[in-house]
Design a protein around this motif. Structure first.
Motif, PDB file in Angstrom:
ATOM      1  N   CYS A 106       7.480  -7.198   1.454  1.00 21.17           N
ATOM      2  CA  CYS A 106       8.319  -6.682   0.372  1.00 21.17           C
ATOM      3  C   CYS A 106       9.707  -6.361   0.915  1.00 21.17           C
ATOM      4  CB  CYS A 106       7.688  -5.448  -0.260  1.00 21.17           C
ATOM      5  SG  CYS A 106       7.552  -4.030   0.819  1.00 21.17           S
ATOM      6  N   LEU A 110       2.639   1.426 -12.440  1.00 20.24           N
ATOM      7  CA  LEU A 110       1.960   0.134 -12.282  1.00 20.24           C
ATOM      8  C   LEU A 110       0.678   0.294 -11.463  1.00 20.24           C
ATOM      9  CD1 LEU A 110       5.014  -2.243 -11.634  1.00 20.24           C
ATOM     10  CD2 LEU A 110       3.705  -1.946 -13.762  1.00 20.24           C
ATOM     11  N   TYR A 115      -2.702  -0.981 -13.118  1.00 20.00           N
ATOM     12  CA  TYR A 115      -3.358  -2.161 -12.533  1.00 20.00           C
ATOM     13  C   TYR A 115      -4.332  -1.788 -11.422  1.00 20.00           C
ATOM     14  CZ  TYR A 115      -0.241  -4.993 -15.389  1.00 20.00           C
ATOM     15  OH  TYR A 115       0.408  -5.576 -16.469  1.00 20.00           O
ATOM     16  N   SER A 123      -4.137  -0.282  -8.575  1.00 17.22           N
ATOM     17  CA  SER A 123      -3.677  -0.671  -7.249  1.00 17.22           C
ATOM     18  C   SER A 123      -3.126   0.574  -6.560  1.00 17.22           C
ATOM     19  CB  SER A 123      -2.580  -1.738  -7.376  1.00 17.22           C
ATOM     20  OG  SER A 123      -2.017  -2.035  -6.107  1.00 17.22           O
ATOM     21  N   GLU A 169      -0.692  -0.371  -4.215  1.00 12.37           N
ATOM     22  CA  GLU A 169       0.191  -1.151  -3.353  1.00 12.37           C
ATOM     23  C   GLU A 169       1.339  -1.818  -4.081  1.00 12.37           C
ATOM     24  OE1 GLU A 169      -2.333  -3.820  -1.175  1.00 12.37           O
ATOM     25  OE2 GLU A 169      -3.454  -2.150  -0.267  1.00 12.37           O
ATOM     26  N   ALA A 170       1.623  -1.424  -5.304  1.00 14.32           N
ATOM     27  CA  ALA A 170       2.732  -2.052  -6.043  1.00 14.32           C
ATOM     28  C   ALA A 170       4.034  -1.832  -5.281  1.00 14.32           C
ATOM     29  CB  ALA A 170       2.824  -1.478  -7.455  1.00 14.32           C
ATOM     30  N   ARG A 171       4.735  -2.923  -5.063  1.00 15.63           N
ATOM     31  CA  ARG A 171       6.010  -2.833  -4.347  1.00 15.63           C
ATOM     32  C   ARG A 171       6.897  -3.984  -4.806  1.00 15.63           C
ATOM     33  NH1 ARG A 171       1.707  -4.729  -1.577  1.00 15.63           N
ATOM     34  NH2 ARG A 171       1.964  -6.300   0.035  1.00 15.63           N
ATOM     35  N   TYR A 172       8.147  -4.006  -4.329  1.00 14.72           N
ATOM     36  CA  TYR A 172       9.143  -4.899  -4.914  1.00 14.72           C
ATOM     37  C   TYR A 172       9.594  -6.004  -3.976  1.00 14.72           C
ATOM     38  CZ  TYR A 172       9.650  -1.455  -8.620  1.00 14.72           C
ATOM     39  OH  TYR A 172       9.425  -0.616  -9.679  1.00 14.72           O
TER      40      TYR A 172
END
Lengths: 230, 230
Positions: free
Chosen positions: B165, B214, B218, B220, B222-225
């Motif tokens: 990311c 998120l 979802y 998770s 681990e949502a990242r950009y």
């Protein structure tokens, strides 16, 4: 126009683009029409809408996009995107108020940006997003969603290019949100992401501000977002 | 410890982690030490810092991380990350004010988040980011940067996992920013992105709010950009 072969479960729908004669309207019109939906370009001026619809149809090489006034468009479609400049959004919606009936889904794609010392910043008053401001102008029963705020309009308008990014969709009306996510899923190379309640429009609009900065810094016009890990 | 073979142009540096005994400190300590930098874990309590440094060193299987008080750490390092909970950031910095000398680089990783009706929102007052609030508490000549605000701390702490990311770095001190970008570049699977002036911390903190949402939506952590197009 036949249904998209990969998404036969998604019914093709009528979609209106309020003020759809600009670059944002162009991108959405082309992508949605290419996916098989019935697209209606709206403008205050019938002749301006007609001229743009004609252009877009010649690009698509088939006469699928129709033109009408914004007010007529609200009678024809249950889902309408608001694709006017951010600072005109509230005014345009106020002028169309009598045409907004309960059950209408309005999709806000606008982001207010102002420049200060060469740097973009969110142009909202207090902490409010443009979507939150709009929300206060809507008649009861109209479902407001946000989408495409972080997708570069001019890339959307390039049918020869893959988008390969996420479309963040937020709003408080969950059924309407599901419908819009299904529509986005019909556009190849885009992933719809449920970005939560309307309040999350603050994050989406601030992401657009960052993307504008990144475009300047990295000499791009195509900075966009992809979430990893969901 | 030898230099990272892929980034021999980047000098290995001494890096302090103020309040580095939490999960954010753990992730940064492990990743930075694994890249070859000299890491100093700081805490108000010497014994707490020592216990954590010992844990991290045993995970790394080499005794590279040192422990000291936050105030001692500021004497040892020119770059220090502020890895305390967001609501303690201003207070901690105020208590360390006498140790902050001109030329010190302070890296803020904090994001104030509060929950309302089950939904995360930015916990800042008015439109200000936590970094902007911090900025007002710093002595003149200290360079404030933001980084890692959108990178999940617990994933940072998993050396067996790729991050894949972007790390958005913003701040008004361009030389300091370049140095931090070079440091981030020594961590595999991370890309440093110049995210502009300190004002852009508003966008970064709002992105963290969305990522938290998120993760819930979802299932998770681990949502990242990742930015596409730059």
């Amino acid at each position: 126009v036949g249904p998209d072969r990969h998404h036969q479960e998604t019914p093709l729908v009528k979609i209106g683009l309020i003020g759809g004669t600009g670059i944002e309207g162009k991108g959405l019109a082309l992508r949605l029409a290419a996916a098989g939906h019935s697209v209606f370009i709206g403008s205050r001026s019938q002749s301006k809408a007609s001229a743009r619809a004609e252009q877009f149809n010649s690009m698509l090489e088939r006469p699928t996009i129709q033109a009408m006034t914004n007010m007529e468009l609200l009678r024809e479609t249950r889902i309408a995107f608001l694709t006017v400049p951010a600072d005109q959004a509230v005014e345009v919606i106020s002028s169309l108020r009598s045409g907004l009936a309960p059950g209408q889904i309005l999709v806000d794609v606008t982001v207010p940006v102002k420049f200060q010392e060469g740097s973009p910043r969110h142009g909202g008053v207090d902490m409010l997003s443009n979507a939150e401001r709009l929300s206060a102008s809507l008649p009861p029963g109209v479902d407001l969603l946000c989408a495409f705020k972080t997708v570069p309009a001019h890339l959307l308008a390039r049918l020869d290019r893959r988008l390969d990014c996420d479309v963040f969709i937020c709003g408080d009306a969950s059924e309407a949100k599901e419908q819009l996510m299904a529509i986005v899923r019909t556009i190849p190379s885009l992933r719809p992401v449920d970005a939560g309640p309307l309040l999350m429009s603050r994050s989406l609009e601030h992401m657009t501000v960052l993307a504008i900065w990144l475009n300047r810094r990295y000499r791009s016009k195509e900075a966009r977002y992809r979430i990893v890990g969901i």
